[in-house]
Design a protein around this motif. Structure first.
Motif, PDB file in Angstrom:
ATOM      1  N   PRO A   1       0.131 -47.509 -37.668  1.00 60.56           N
ATOM      2  CA  PRO A   1       0.028 -46.098 -37.256  1.00 60.56           C
ATOM      3  C   PRO A   1      -0.120 -45.208 -38.494  1.00 60.56           C
ATOM      4  N   VAL A   2      -0.736 -44.052 -38.306  1.00 55.51           N
ATOM      5  CA  VAL A   2      -0.929 -43.126 -39.430  1.00 55.51           C
ATOM      6  C   VAL A   2       0.043 -41.959 -39.342  1.00 55.51           C
ATOM      7  N   ALA A   3       0.315 -41.352 -40.485  1.00 54.35           N
ATOM      8  CA  ALA A   3       1.310 -40.279 -40.572  1.00 54.35           C
ATOM      9  C   ALA A   3       1.031 -39.458 -41.827  1.00 54.35           C
ATOM     10  N   PRO A   4       1.708 -38.302 -41.967  1.00 54.54           N
ATOM     11  CA  PRO A   4       1.552 -37.568 -43.219  1.00 54.54           C
ATOM     12  C   PRO A   4       2.058 -38.387 -44.406  1.00 54.54           C
ATOM     13  N   SER A   5       3.179 -39.079 -44.199  1.00 56.46           N
ATOM     14  CA  SER A   5       3.796 -39.833 -45.297  1.00 56.46           C
ATOM     15  C   SER A   5       4.288 -41.166 -44.754  1.00 56.46           C
ATOM     16  N   ALA A   6       4.453 -42.129 -45.634  1.00 57.15           N
ATOM     17  CA  ALA A   6       4.885 -43.472 -45.221  1.00 57.15           C
ATOM     18  C   ALA A   6       6.400 -43.496 -45.016  1.00 57.15           C
ATOM     19  N   ILE A   7       6.839 -42.781 -43.997  1.00 55.21           N
ATOM     20  CA  ILE A   7       8.270 -42.701 -43.674  1.00 55.21           C
ATOM     21  C   ILE A   7       8.456 -43.233 -42.259  1.00 55.21           C
ATOM     22  N   ARG A   8       9.268 -44.278 -42.151  1.00 52.90           N
ATOM     23  CA  ARG A   8       9.474 -44.935 -40.859  1.00 52.90           C
ATOM     24  C   ARG A   8      10.494 -44.162 -40.026  1.00 52.90           C
ATOM     25  N   PRO A   9      10.144 -43.829 -38.790  1.00 53.65           N
ATOM     26  CA  PRO A   9      11.156 -43.188 -37.935  1.00 53.65           C
ATOM     27  C   PRO A   9      12.215 -44.211 -37.510  1.00 53.65           C
ATOM     28  N   ASP A  10      13.395 -43.743 -37.199  1.00 49.67           N
ATOM     29  CA  ASP A  10      14.436 -44.630 -36.663  1.00 49.67           C
ATOM     30  C   ASP A  10      14.076 -45.016 -35.237  1.00 49.67           C
ATOM     31  N   GLY A  11      14.503 -46.190 -34.843  1.00 54.73           N
ATOM     32  CA  GLY A  11      14.400 -46.556 -33.434  1.00 54.73           C
ATOM     33  C   GLY A  11      13.247 -47.498 -33.158  1.00 54.73           C
ATOM     34  N   GLU A  12      12.837 -47.521 -31.915  1.00 58.79           N
ATOM     35  CA  GLU A  12      11.879 -48.514 -31.452  1.00 58.79           C
ATOM     36  C   GLU A  12      10.693 -47.875 -30.749  1.00 58.79           C
ATOM     37  N   ALA A  13       9.529 -48.445 -30.995  1.00 60.23           N
ATOM     38  CA  ALA A  13       8.321 -48.062 -30.257  1.00 60.23           C
ATOM     39  C   ALA A  13       8.376 -48.733 -28.893  1.00 60.23           C
ATOM     40  N   ILE A  14       7.777 -48.065 -27.908  1.00 61.95           N
ATOM     41  CA  ILE A  14       7.648 -48.667 -26.576  1.00 61.95           C
ATOM     42  C   ILE A  14       6.274 -49.333 -26.535  1.00 61.95           C
ATOM     43  N   THR A  15       6.234 -50.650 -26.401  1.00 58.68           N
ATOM     44  CA  THR A  15       4.955 -51.360 -26.410  1.00 58.68           C
ATOM     45  C   THR A  15       4.782 -52.121 -25.095  1.00 58.68           C
ATOM     46  N   TYR A  16       3.597 -52.704 -24.927  1.00 61.86           N
ATOM     47  CA  TYR A  16       3.365 -53.512 -23.719  1.00 61.86           C
ATOM     48  C   TYR A  16       4.243 -54.758 -23.721  1.00 61.86           C
ATOM     49  N   GLU A  17       4.755 -55.141 -24.891  1.00 65.03           N
ATOM     50  CA  GLU A  17       5.648 -56.308 -24.975  1.00 65.03           C
ATOM     51  C   GLU A  17       7.110 -55.883 -24.998  1.00 65.03           C
ATOM     52  N   GLY A  18       7.393 -54.629 -24.653  1.00 70.59           N
ATOM     53  CA  GLY A  18       8.769 -54.126 -24.677  1.00 70.59           C
ATOM     54  C   GLY A  18       9.052 -53.369 -25.963  1.00 70.59           C
ATOM     55  N   PRO A  19      10.292 -52.884 -26.120  1.00 73.08           N
ATOM     56  CA  PRO A  19      10.623 -52.108 -27.316  1.00 73.08           C
ATOM     57  C   PRO A  19      10.536 -52.983 -28.579  1.00 73.08           C
ATOM     58  N   GLN A  20       9.935 -52.420 -29.633  1.00 77.76           N
ATOM     59  CA  GLN A  20       9.854 -53.119 -30.921  1.00 77.76           C
ATOM     60  C   GLN A  20      10.147 -52.097 -32.019  1.00 77.76           C
ATOM     61  N   PRO A  21      10.838 -52.530 -33.084  1.00 80.19           N
ATOM     62  CA  PRO A  21      11.191 -51.561 -34.140  1.00 80.19           C
ATOM     63  C   PRO A  21       9.952 -50.813 -34.646  1.00 80.19           C
ATOM     64  N   PHE A  22      10.133 -49.521 -34.913  1.00 79.90           N
ATOM     65  CA  PHE A  22       9.035 -48.776 -35.545  1.00 79.90           C
ATOM     66  C   PHE A  22       8.694 -49.427 -36.882  1.00 79.90           C
ATOM     67  N   VAL A  23       7.425 -49.331 -37.265  1.00 80.24           N
ATOM     68  CA  VAL A  23       6.993 -49.823 -38.572  1.00 80.24           C
ATOM     69  C   VAL A  23       6.845 -48.623 -39.507  1.00 80.24           C
ATOM     70  N   THR A  24       6.760 -48.918 -40.795  1.00 80.58           N
ATOM     71  CA  THR A  24       6.467 -47.850 -41.746  1.00 80.58           C
ATOM     72  C   THR A  24       4.987 -47.501 -41.611  1.00 80.58           C
ATOM     73  N   PRO A  25       4.685 -46.240 -41.300  1.00 80.79           N
ATOM     74  CA  PRO A  25       3.278 -45.876 -41.071  1.00 80.79           C
ATOM     75  C   PRO A  25       2.505 -45.801 -42.390  1.00 80.79           C
ATOM     76  N   ARG A  26       1.202 -45.694 -42.264  1.00 84.67           N
ATOM     77  CA  ARG A  26       0.336 -45.504 -43.424  1.00 84.67           C
ATOM     78  C   ARG A  26       0.076 -44.003 -43.601  1.00 84.67           C
ATOM     79  N   ALA A  27       0.289 -43.519 -44.820  1.00 84.92           N
ATOM     80  CA  ALA A  27       0.007 -42.096 -45.084  1.00 84.92           C
ATOM     81  C   ALA A  27      -1.496 -41.863 -45.058  1.00 84.92           C
ATOM     82  N   LEU A  28      -1.916 -40.861 -44.321  1.00 87.60           N
ATOM     83  CA  LEU A  28      -3.349 -40.533 -44.264  1.00 87.60           C
ATOM     84  C   LEU A  28      -3.853 -40.092 -45.637  1.00 87.60           C
TER      85      LEU A  28
END
Ligand code: PHB
Length: 371
Positions: free
Chosen positions: A124-151
């Motif tokens: 995922p892309v973001a302003p900065s490579a800062i990982r949010p706390d918690g979990e993404a909701i995916t088709y395979e169920g909740p999975q930890p957020f990853v550190t995004p790529r800074a645009l």
């Protein structure tokens, strides 16, 4: 009191909004329901759901992706393919047939996504490579957020182009206008608040830079629609999605004043927080934002009938957006008019599933309606 109306303003007072006249001040707030079909395409059941709620002064759709990169949750609708536009056309036609008005909410989730939801499994892309706390909701169920790529700075025009294209697609789909989603910790909000934006280019640092993407996206969207059919949503104190800002009153005051240059039809403020605030809620005087904005102010956040009436009476808001109450009561304006009991919302069916908890909430019995 902002002005001194001779007739008291209530939830049932008509109001002009851009080129439209709304029969009441009751807005259906945008709500993610995760019931789009394959390819993130709206379905006939989605049209039925919105049409049931067409007595709202204004419907704002659930958050709708501007691009494949903007996707953050399963079965959320998009505004970037021909199939999606055709699906939305079912929705807008059904709402218009029932006499309603509907704006599409344009959304890019930024870091609130997961590689499994991204094209080619990308970060995922973001302003900065800062990982949010918690979990993404995916088709395979909740999975930890990853550190995004800074645009990269040179990718920003492409992000703005996503908003421009989605705005045009929304027009082609027959919407009455669009709302730019700049709230709740998604991409535009991630740029705006300094907890998630540590950039050193022209899109980071002082608020003038952090607000730049939001303002450039707004410029692109209003170039398609004109300002009078575009609204924007902000959430100054919402810490949902690991959001924070060191000076929220100054940040949101600046943005609000800058937005005036586009002649937007409304500012929609999510005045509270989603879920439990991680830290004590930050303080922002929403009335100052309302005063600073030269357009209609929509208040949202846990309003019930009496709080809504009080806010309108006091001149603290022009319209009130109701979320859960509208979800559970398709005829909410009618119920509020006669102060009827409200259906209880079923939280287990908020996100995903079939018609249960979606299109099966009953309207008032016909005989309970005033003659
Ligand atoms: C969510 O799906 O949880 C969600 C989506 C959009 C929002 C807030 C929450 O603005």
């Amino acid at each position: 009191m902002k002005n001194n109306p001779t007739t008291e303003t209530t939830l049932f007072s008509p109001i002009a909004l851009g080129p439209y006249t709304l029969p009441n001040r009751i807005v259906m707030a945008p709500m993610t329901r995760n019931r789009a079909g394959a390819g993130n395409v709206p379905q006939p059941v989605n049209a039925e759901y919105y049409a049931q709620r067409a007595s709202a002064g204004l419907i704002i759709t659930e958050a709708t992706q501007v691009s494949p990169q903007g996707v953050g949750y399963p079965a959320t609708p998009g505004m970037h393919s021909a199939e999606q536009v055709a699906g939305w056309r079912l929705v807008t036609e059904a709402v218009h047939e029932r006499g309603g008005r509907i704006f599409a909410q344009l959304w890019h989730v930024g870091r609130i996504s997961h590689p499994s939801l991204q094209p080619d499994g990308a970060l995922p892309v973001a302003p900065s490579a800062i990982r949010p706390d918690g979990e993404a909701i995916t088709y395979e169920g909740p999975q930890p957020f990853v550190t995004p790529r800074a645009l990269q700075t040179d990718e920003i025009p492409g992000i703005i182009a996503q908003y421009r294209t989605a705005a045009q697609n929304a027009m082609d789909a027959g919407f009455d206008g669009v709302e730019i989603h700049a709230a709740n910790g998604y991409l535009l909000d991630q740029f705006l608040r300094d907890g998630s934006n540590r950039r050193t280019d022209g899109y980071g640092g002082p608020v003038e830079n952090r607000a730049r993407l939001l303002l450039e996206a707004t410029e692109a969207v209003t170039a398609v629609w004109g300002g009078d059919r575009v609204g924007i949503r902000l959430s100054p104190i919402n810490s949902f999605n690991s959001m924070s800002d060191s000076q929220p009153q100054a940040t949101f005051g600046y943005v609000t004043r800058q937005l005036n240059r586009f002649g937007l039809t409304y500012l929609h403020v999510m005045e509270g927080t989603i879920g439990e605030a991680a830290q004590p809620a930050q303080q922002v005087d929403m009335r100052k934002l309302r005063e600073a904005f030269k357009g209609t102010y929509i208040a949202n956040g846990g309003y019930d009938r009496s709080r809504a009436m009080a806010a309108l009476r006091a001149g603290d808001a022009d319209l009130i957006a109701f979320g859960v109450l509208f979800l559970a009561n398709p005829d909410l304006p009618q119920r509020l008019t006669v102060d009827a009991p409200l259906n209880a919302p079923d939280a287990a069916t908020f996100y995903g599933g079939d018609t249960k908890g979606y299109t099966d909430y009953p309207a008032l019995e016909a005989e309970a309606r005033p003659a």
